[in-house]
Motif scaffolding. Structure first.
Motif, short mmCIF file in Angstrom:
data_model
loop_
_atom_site.label_atom_id
_atom_site.label_comp_id
_atom_site.label_asym_id
_atom_site.label_seq_id
_atom_site.Cartn_x
_atom_site.Cartn_y
_atom_site.Cartn_z
N GLU A 172 4.03 12.20 -1.97
CA GLU A 172 2.96 12.59 -3.09
C GLU A 172 2.82 12.20 -4.04
O GLU A 172 3.08 12.96 -4.89
CB GLU A 172 2.42 14.27 -2.37
CG GLU A 172 2.17 14.51 -0.95
CD GLU A 172 2.28 15.49 -1.17
OE1 GLU A 172 2.43 17.29 -2.33
OE2 GLU A 172 2.71 16.79 0.38
N GLU A 174 1.12 11.32 -7.02
CA GLU A 174 0.39 11.97 -7.69
C GLU A 174 1.04 13.47 -8.34
O GLU A 174 0.78 13.69 -9.30
CB GLU A 174 -1.61 12.53 -7.17
CG GLU A 174 -1.97 11.37 -7.17
CD GLU A 174 -3.75 11.52 -6.83
OE1 GLU A 174 -4.44 11.33 -7.32
OE2 GLU A 174 -4.02 11.43 -5.52
N ALA A 175 1.06 14.08 -7.14
CA ALA A 175 1.89 14.90 -7.67
C ALA A 175 2.72 15.78 -8.24
O ALA A 175 3.15 15.90 -9.73
CB ALA A 175 1.84 16.70 -6.44
N ALA A 177 3.76 12.67 -10.16
CA ALA A 177 3.44 11.54 -11.37
C ALA A 177 3.36 12.64 -12.62
O ALA A 177 3.51 12.68 -13.45
CB ALA A 177 2.78 10.59 -11.25
N ALA A 178 2.56 14.15 -11.96
CA ALA A 178 2.09 15.18 -13.03
C ALA A 178 3.48 15.26 -13.43
O ALA A 178 3.45 15.88 -14.39
CB ALA A 178 0.94 16.38 -12.11
N ILE A 189 -1.58 8.99 -17.62
CA ILE A 189 -1.09 8.65 -16.65
C ILE A 189 -1.76 7.33 -15.85
O ILE A 189 -3.24 7.92 -15.83
CB ILE A 189 -0.56 9.57 -15.00
CG1 ILE A 189 0.24 10.81 -15.32
CG2 ILE A 189 -0.38 9.01 -13.91
CD1 ILE A 189 -0.37 11.69 -14.38
N ASP A 192 -4.00 3.61 -9.68
CA ASP A 192 -4.88 4.77 -8.24
C ASP A 192 -3.48 5.55 -8.01
O ASP A 192 -2.10 5.99 -8.50
CB ASP A 192 -4.95 3.47 -7.90
CG ASP A 192 -3.55 2.84 -7.26
OD1 ASP A 192 -2.60 2.92 -6.68
OD2 ASP A 192 -4.08 1.04 -7.24
N ALA A 193 -4.17 6.19 -6.77
CA ALA A 193 -3.61 6.73 -5.79
C ALA A 193 -2.34 6.85 -5.67
O ALA A 193 -1.36 7.62 -5.17
CB ALA A 193 -4.24 7.40 -5.34
N LEU A 196 1.39 5.60 -9.73
CA LEU A 196 0.59 6.08 -10.94
C LEU A 196 2.02 5.96 -12.13
O LEU A 196 3.00 5.36 -11.56
CB LEU A 196 0.54 7.34 -10.69
CG LEU A 196 -0.31 7.88 -9.75
CD1 LEU A 196 0.41 8.33 -8.74
CD2 LEU A 196 -1.42 8.40 -10.21
N SER A 209 3.47 5.27 -3.86
CA SER A 209 3.88 6.06 -2.29
C SER A 209 4.93 5.08 -1.19
O SER A 209 5.19 3.47 -1.69
CB SER A 209 2.21 5.61 -2.59
OG SER A 209 1.49 4.65 -1.80
#
Length: 277
Positions: A172, A174-175, A177-178, A189, A192-193, A196, A209
């Protein structure tokens, strides 16, 4: 754009196999520092660059109570370390995020220079272990940087000058990277999805990913297995890509040579190193 806390170093865990690991990395053209003996019980060797470094960490043979975060971690890239000017302030920041691990810790190791012994001093603070399943994430405050960043250790036959990128693979992204952005204080950031990017001063942290990671590194990509995230690769900037390529080819290790980069796998230690011009 506000970038994150600068990268201090990246760590490869070799456990009890340091005597095998050092010649492999020397064979890749790195200048490797003399063996260090931490007051915590671990041993290490460094590959020093301009403002950061690559560390091999392991354990001495016959130790009765091996350092648990080394002994209990898998072989391979298992440490992502950021710089800290004051680990007490860093601890407060992490605590505010609900991500603080143990309280700041101090340790030392002797350094011999010109026949005289000096003491290198460090203070570190860890992110809560369950926050990043890929490996250990922590911050390091150097009390004696002049005993680490030495000119005689920072020239490499492969032309290595800096860690350019630290690659994380996450189911996951995006989570993940956050959370890395929160920890490092990065305000932005990009990407793309599936890829990142967090700026870390002169370096960057890329969260990929599994599919994007496989596209980039092909057959050399490390296996994710049943883990939700791994530390997937370390990219080293070189000012002599031809020399890095020659060293990689002489090593006999699995590799992939392209116009502007050469990637080498170190299967015995679950590591993937990319040299880029």
């Amino acid at each position: 754009m506000t970038v994150g806390t600068p990268l201090d170093h990246a760590v490869i865990n070799v456990k009890f196999e340091m005597d095998r690991a050092v010649p492999l990395f020397e064979g890749l053209g790195f200048t490797v520092t003399p063996r260090g003996y931490h007051s915590l019980g671990s041993i290490n060797h460094l590959m020093i660059f301009g403002t950061d470094y690559l560390e091999l960490i392991g354990l001495p043979a016959g130790i009765e109570k091996p350092r648990p975060e080394i002994a209990n971690s898998p072989l391979g890239i298992n440490g992502l370390v950021f710089k800290a000017e004051d680990v007490d302030s860093t601890y407060a920041h992490l605590d505010g995020l609900g991500l603080a691990g143990d309280a700041p810790m101090s340790f030392t190791r002797p350094v011999e220079l010109g026949g005289e012994e000096h003491t290198a001093r460090f203070r570190t603070v860890k992110v809560r272990p369950d926050a990043f399943p890929a490996g250990r994430v922590y911050f390091c405050e150097h009390g004696t940087p002049e005993l680490v960043w030495r000119k005689e250790w920072s020239t490499h036959a492969n032309g290595a000058v800096a860690i350019r990128e630290f690659v994380v693979v996450a189911a996951e992204p995006e989570a993940a990277a956050a959370r890395y952005a929160d920890v490092t204080g990065a305000a932005n950031i990009t990407g793309d999805a599936a890829e990142l990017i967090i700026g870390l001063g002169g370096a960057r942290l890329s969260v990929l990913s599994p599919a994007r990671y496989g596209e980039r590194f092909g057959a050399l990509a490390l296996a994710l297995g049943d883990r939700p995230s791994i530390f997937g690769a370390i990219t080293i900037s070189t000012d002599d890509l031809a020399a890095a390529t020659s060293a990689v080819e002489r090593s006999g290790l699995p590799s992939r040579v392209e116009r502007d980069r050469v990637v080498v796998g170190v299967p015995d230690f679950e590591a993937l190193i990319e040299f880029a011009a």
